[in-house]
Design a protein around this motif. Structure first.
Motif, mmCIF file in Angstrom:
data_model
loop_
_atom_site.group_PDB
_atom_site.id
_atom_site.type_symbol
_atom_site.label_atom_id
_atom_site.label_comp_id
_atom_site.label_asym_id
_atom_site.label_seq_id
_atom_site.Cartn_x
_atom_site.Cartn_y
_atom_site.Cartn_z
ATOM 1 N N LEU A 1 1.003 -0.859 0.424
ATOM 2 C CA LEU A 1 0.051 -0.039 -0.003
ATOM 3 C C LEU A 1 0.763 1.385 -0.668
ATOM 4 N N PRO A 2 2.145 1.765 0.765
ATOM 5 C CA PRO A 2 2.639 2.327 0.828
ATOM 6 C C PRO A 2 3.377 3.202 -0.222
ATOM 7 N N VAL A 3 3.846 1.747 -1.324
ATOM 8 C CA VAL A 3 4.163 1.957 -2.548
ATOM 9 C C VAL A 3 3.528 2.212 -3.574
ATOM 10 N N ALA A 4 1.754 1.921 -3.299
ATOM 11 C CA ALA A 4 1.035 1.977 -4.344
ATOM 12 C C ALA A 4 0.750 3.565 -4.630
ATOM 13 N N LEU A 5 0.616 3.959 -2.775
ATOM 14 C CA LEU A 5 0.339 5.371 -2.457
ATOM 15 C C LEU A 5 1.381 6.222 -3.285
ATOM 16 N N ARG A 6 2.914 5.232 -2.862
ATOM 17 C CA ARG A 6 3.662 6.521 -3.807
ATOM 18 C C ARG A 6 4.111 6.625 -5.059
ATOM 19 N N LEU A 7 3.787 5.835 -5.495
ATOM 20 C CA LEU A 7 4.262 5.145 -7.304
ATOM 21 C C LEU A 7 3.158 5.680 -7.860
ATOM 22 N N ILE A 8 1.872 5.277 -7.747
ATOM 23 C CA ILE A 8 0.944 4.941 -9.146
ATOM 24 C C ILE A 8 0.103 5.835 -8.897
ATOM 25 N N ARG A 9 -0.118 6.649 -9.983
ATOM 26 C CA ARG A 9 -0.675 7.720 -10.389
ATOM 27 C C ARG A 9 -2.300 6.985 -11.330
ATOM 28 N N ASN A 10 -3.589 8.197 -11.457
ATOM 29 C CA ASN A 10 -4.440 7.381 -12.850
ATOM 30 C C ASN A 10 -3.424 8.212 -13.768
ATOM 31 N N ASP A 11 -3.733 8.986 -14.147
ATOM 32 C CA ASP A 11 -3.044 9.525 -15.574
ATOM 33 C C ASP A 11 -1.512 9.743 -15.446
#
Length: 244
Positions: A1-11
């Protein structure tokens, strides 16, 4: 979850990048957000389009025939026909393995031949395979049936999802696919309960599987009736790019 919040964006615009293969000026985050709002189709708007109800209807049949009938009642049906627990479980394993092949192949077929034709074919073959199940009496034919049914068990998902995206836009897939999948689960619940009632009344699953086969043929016709045309998008005022 921290990795996703830090790195993943919608666009890509949220990271100051352009989509792969895009040309022209880079859109700002405000422009991308405006286009997203304009491209989103609400449930109320989608409910006025026949394609939405056709997608819900076909996925209702998908749930009725797969999770409802087969996943719930295949094991007791096999045991009623004197297969052992191991033989029936092995057939489920064959079905699961063919699910992987069928789903990946479905994506390839949809990319090369469109969505409506493959989707209709899957439902038609599902209806035929459910009728074939009534004539399965030995282990080789049981595993053959499991392989055939497994190929189109989840193969309906890629064309259904891409039809939703192509008709209603990619910004509406999340919400509308959720409602379409809701119809799938309603069909699954009805199929599971109905097959149980039929067995209690008749002592056999034959009528239940025949009803599922009939529903598969109906869904094939519904799939062919879907028009894969984007609905008209609403006009929007897109913010002008900032002048450096």
């Amino acid at each position: 979850l921290p990795v996703a919040l830090r790195l993943i964006r919608n666009d890509p615009e949220e990271r100051g990048l352009a989509p792969y293969g895009a040309t022209g000026a880079l859109q700002t985050s405000a422009q991308a957000a405006a286009l997203q709002r304009a491209g989103r189709v609400s449930l109320a708007e989608a409910s006025r389009v026949p394609q939405f109800w056709l997608l819900m209807g076909t996925f209702f049949v998908c749930g009725y025939t797969s999770n409802g009938m087969v996943l719930t009642h295949f094991m007791p049906h096999a045991l009623e026909h004197n297969f052992t627990e191991f033989q029936a479980s092995a057939a489920l394993g064959v079905m699961g393995g063919m699910n992987i092949i069928g789903t990946i192949a479905s994506g390839w077929l949809c990319d090369h031949f469109g969505r409506r034709g493959p989707l209709a074919t899957y439902y038609f073959l599902r209806g035929v395979s459910l009728l074939f199940l009534l004539y399965v009496w030995d282990v080789p034919s049981l595993h053959l049936w499991a392989a055939i049914f497994g190929l189109n068990y989840i193969s309906t998902v890629p064309p259904t999802t891409t039809l939703t995206a192509n008709i209603f836009g990619r910004y509406s897939v999340g919400e509308l696919s959720g409602w379409i999948f809701f119809s799938h689960q309603v069909g699954a619940a009805l199929g599971a309960a109905l097959a149980g009632w039929i067995f209690e009344l008749t002592g056999s699953y034959s009528s239940a599987f025949v009803s599922a086969a009939f529903m598969g043929f109906v869904a094939a016709g519904m799939a062919l009736a879907i028009r894969e045309e984007p609905i008209a998008s609403r006009p929007t005022a897109v913010p002008a790019p900032a002048i450096p």
